[in-house]
Design a protein around this motif. Structure first.
Motif, short mmCIF file in Angstrom:
data_model
loop_
_atom_site.label_atom_id
_atom_site.label_comp_id
_atom_site.label_asym_id
_atom_site.label_seq_id
_atom_site.Cartn_x
_atom_site.Cartn_y
_atom_site.Cartn_z
N GLU A 224 9.99 -2.51 8.26
CA GLU A 224 8.85 -3.43 8.25
C GLU A 224 8.95 -4.41 9.43
N LEU B 125 4.84 -8.03 3.57
CA LEU B 125 3.44 -8.32 3.32
C LEU B 125 2.59 -7.06 3.20
N ASP B 126 2.91 -6.04 4.00
CA ASP B 126 2.11 -4.82 4.00
C ASP B 126 2.06 -4.16 2.62
N ARG C 212 4.25 -2.42 -6.44
CA ARG C 212 3.21 -3.37 -6.03
C ARG C 212 2.75 -4.23 -7.22
N ALA D 90 -0.82 -6.12 0.96
CA ALA D 90 -1.93 -6.62 1.77
C ALA D 90 -3.25 -5.96 1.38
N GLY E 235 -6.56 -10.49 -1.72
CA GLY E 235 -7.40 -11.05 -0.67
C GLY E 235 -8.45 -11.96 -1.28
#
Length: 411
Positions: free
Chosen positions: A163, A385-386, A333, A389, A393
Motif C-alpha cells: 500500500e 485507506l484504499d 472491510r 475508500a 464517502g
C-alpha cells in the motif's frame, strides 16, 4: 558484549529440541535447525516495581532481553497503549464484556514499534552497523523510525505492491527503502540471504528475531495490568507470522509463574484473512503443520504465506481451547467500518480481519459471548485507506442552502 547487555536473559533455547545456545545473533538451533527463543532467570518482580516504571514497554524491562539502563538509549519508547471498554461493539456482536487493546497509538501507529524497540536494543548491544528488515509495511515504518531516532543506518525491504501510504511512511524516515518484485516470502528469503553475506547487519526478524519477538510479550503484560492484574477469559489476535499470538500466551504464562496474576484458564483465538489463511486451514483440518500458500488478500500486513510460528499458533490455540478462523476481504472491510462506527477506532486491514473473525467466532459458537474478551487492534487505518475508500464517502452533495439540506432527509 558488556555485562548485562540482555538483562535477565540467560541464553537462547530451541523450541523444538531444547538445545541451549549462547546469547547472540543466532536464530536457528545448531542441532536441529529449529527456531530459538530467549530463556531467562527472572528475579522476584512485584506489581509495585512495574507500576513505578515509565509508561511504555520499559516498565517491564526486567522481563525483557534488554539492559537495565535501556531508558537511557534513544528509542521510540512504545507501548502502554489504551485498553478500551468496547460496549457499543459488544452490543452489536452480542458480547457481554469486550475490550479493544488499541495499538494504533504507538509512535508509528502499529504494534511493530514494540518488537522493533527490543530488536534495536539487541542490535546496539551486538555492535550492528545496519538496522534492517523485510516487511509487509508496518515493520518497515517502525524500523525506519527507530533507526532514525537511534542514529543508525536503516535499510528496509518491502514487496513492491505494498500500500502506498505504508511506502511513504517508511521512505519519510529513510532513504534506503527497497521495493522487491514478489511476495513477502520472497522478500524474506532475500533478507535471509543478505544477512548471511553481509557483516554487521541486524535484520530484526531474521538474525536477531529471538530478541525482536519478545517485544510482543508486552501486549500481554499490559492487558493484564490494565485489567487490574488479571487475565481475560478470551483474547483474539491477528496472525501473520504468528509470533504475536504465541508471545502473548508466553506473557500470560510468565505472569502466572511470577505470581503477578492469579492462575486461570483462558482461550486464545487467531484471526486470518481467507486469502492468506494457512494456519486457519491447518487448524480446521486437524493438521499439526502448516502448508504454505500464495497470499491473495487486501490484508497485506497479514499476508505471510509461510508463517514461521504457524505450528506454535496451532499448539497454543488447541491447548487453550481456542481456535483459528478466517474471513473474506469483504468481511475485513465490514470489520473496519464496524469498529470505526461503534467505537471510533479506525483500524487497518489487520484489525478489520480481527473484528471480522470475532464476529464469526460468536456466530459459529466457537467463542463464549458471556466471557470477558479482549480483541487486539494492531494498526492505524490511515495506512490502508484504499481498503474502504470505495465503501465510504459523502451521504449527499448539496448546494449551500437549508432547503437542500432538508431534502436529503438527514434532519
Amino acid at each position: 558484549m558488556r555485562e548485562g547487555a540482555f538483562g535477565n536473559a540467560t541464553g537462547l533455547s530451541c523450541r523444538e529440541c531444547g538445545h541451549r545456545s549462547p546469547l547472540g545473533p543466532h536464530y536457528a538451533c545448531p542441532e536441529c535447525f529449529g527456531p530459538l527463543e530467549v530463556a531467562y532467570a527472572f528475579p522476584a518482580v512485584t506489581r509495585e516495581e512495574i507500576e513505578a516504571g515509565p509508561r511504555n514497554i520499559w516498565r517491564y524491562r526486567a522481563l525483557l532481553p534488554v539492559p537495565a539502563d535501556i531508558t537511557e538509549s534513544p528509542n521510540t519508547e512504545p507501548g502502554f497503549t489504551r485498553l478500551l471498554r468496547a460496549d457499543n461493539l459488544g452490543r452489536e456482536l452480542g458480547l457481554h464484556r469486550l475490550w479493544v487493546k488499541d495499538d494504533s497509538t504507538n509512535p508509528t501507529h502499529s504494534f511493530k514499534d514494540r518488537v522493533v524497540a527490543c530488536a534495536l536494543s539487541a542490535a546496539r548491544e551486538l555492535g550492528a552497523k545496519v538496522f534492517a528488515c523485510p516487511s509487509t509495511g508496518n515493520l518497515a515504518n517502525a524500523v525506519a523510525a527507530a533507526g532514525a531516532r537511534a542514529g543508525i543506518r536503516t535499510v528496509v525491504l518491502i514487496p513492491s505492491n505494498l500500500e502506498q501510504p505504508k511506502q511513504v511512511n517508511s521512505a519519510v524516515y529513510t532513504e534506503q527503502l527497497v521495493a522487491v518484485n514478489g511476495t513477502y516470502d520472497d522478500v524474506n528469503r532475500l533478507a535471509s540471504e543478505i544477512a548471511g553475506e553481509e557483516d554487521g547487519w541486524a535484520f530484526v526478524n531474521v538474525n536477531v528475531r529471538p530478541f525482536y519477538a519478545e517485544g510482543s510479550k508486552t501486549l500481554g503484560y499490559e492487558i493484564a495490568e490494565q485489567l487490574g492484574w488479571r487475565l481475560p477469559d478470551q483474547v483474539v489476535i491477528p496472525v501473520a507470522s504468528g509470533s504475536q499470538l504465541t508471545k502473548v500466551d508466553k506473557a500470560f504464562q510468565e505472569l502466572i509463574s511470577l505470581g503477578l496474576v492469579e492462575a486461570k484458564e483462558y482461550r486464545v483465538y487467531g484471526a486470518q484473512a481467507t486469502g492468506c489463511s494457512p494456519v486457519s486451514a491447518a487448524f480446521k483440518q486437524g493438521q499439526p503443520v502448516v502448508r504454505p500458500v500464495k497470499p491473495d488478500t487486501i490484508a497485506k500486513s497479514l499476508a505471510i504465506g509461510n508463517p514461521a510460528d504457524g505450528p506454535y499458533v496451532l499448539d497454543v490455540c488447541r491447548r487453550t481451547g481456542g481456535a483459528v478462523e478466517d474471513v473474506t476481504d469483504e468481511e475485513v472491510r465490514e470489520g473496519i467500518i464496524l469498529l470505526a462506527r461503534t467505537e471510533g477506532i479506525f483500524t487497518e486491514t489487520a484489525g478489520g480481519t480481527t473484528v471480522g473473525v470475532l464476529r464469526k467466532l460468536v456466530e459459529t459458537g466457537q467463542l463464549d459471548p458471556t466471557l470477558e474478551t479482549v480483541v487486539i487492534n494492531t494498526g492505524m487505518g490511515l495506512k490502508t485507506l484504499d481498503a474502504v475508500a470505495g465503501r465510504v464517502g459523502p451521504a449527499a452533495v448539496i448546494d449551500p442552502s437549508y432547503a437542500a439540506f432538508v431534502a436529503t432527509g438527514i434532519a
